[in-house]
Motif scaffolding. Structure first.
Motif, mmCIF file in Angstrom:
data_model
loop_
_atom_site.group_PDB
_atom_site.id
_atom_site.type_symbol
_atom_site.label_atom_id
_atom_site.label_comp_id
_atom_site.label_asym_id
_atom_site.label_seq_id
_atom_site.Cartn_x
_atom_site.Cartn_y
_atom_site.Cartn_z
ATOM 1 N N LYS A 1 0.974 -1.177 -0.083
ATOM 2 C CA LYS A 1 -0.119 0.111 -0.320
ATOM 3 C C LYS A 1 0.800 1.190 -0.142
ATOM 4 C CE LYS A 1 -4.187 -1.757 2.315
ATOM 5 N NZ LYS A 1 -5.138 -1.481 3.205
ATOM 6 N N LYS B 1 2.503 1.857 -3.447
ATOM 7 C CA LYS B 1 1.308 2.318 -4.502
ATOM 8 C C LYS B 1 1.123 3.760 -4.165
ATOM 9 C CE LYS B 1 -1.169 -1.745 -5.239
ATOM 10 N NZ LYS B 1 -2.611 -2.574 -5.415
ATOM 11 N N LYS C 1 1.751 6.963 -6.620
ATOM 12 C CA LYS C 1 0.821 7.937 -6.969
ATOM 13 C C LYS C 1 1.317 9.323 -6.845
ATOM 14 C CE LYS C 1 -3.789 9.015 -5.251
ATOM 15 N NZ LYS C 1 -4.826 8.563 -4.271
#
Length: 78
Positions: A28, A31, A35
């Motif tokens: 997580k 990611k 981003k």
């Protein structure tokens, strides 16, 4: 230029702090990091392009003024 450098350093410090203190699992966090880094890259590209456009405009205006002055001095010489 100093402003952009300051922004870059601040953003990198913020991202590093966020990653080190992240309560999420590794996948997580990666990611979110991807981003955020993509968003940062896009913002940086926009800022750089804006500054390049401003520089190009300033150069164009300077060249136009120089051209006018050159023409005036040529006609006054004749």
């Amino acid at each position: 230029m100093r402003l952009i450098s300051g922004i870059v350093v601040g953003l990198l410090a913020g991202v590093a702090t966020g990653i080190l203190t992240a309560p999420d699992k590794g996948i997580k966090t990666r990611k979110r990091f991807n981003k955020d880094s993509n968003r940062f890259r896009k913002d940086l590209e926009k800022s750089i392009n804006k500054n390049i456009d401003g520089l190009a405009e300033a150069i164009s205006k300077g060249m136009h003024r120089s051209s006018k002055k050159s023409k005036k001095s040529i006609f006054s010489f004749k």
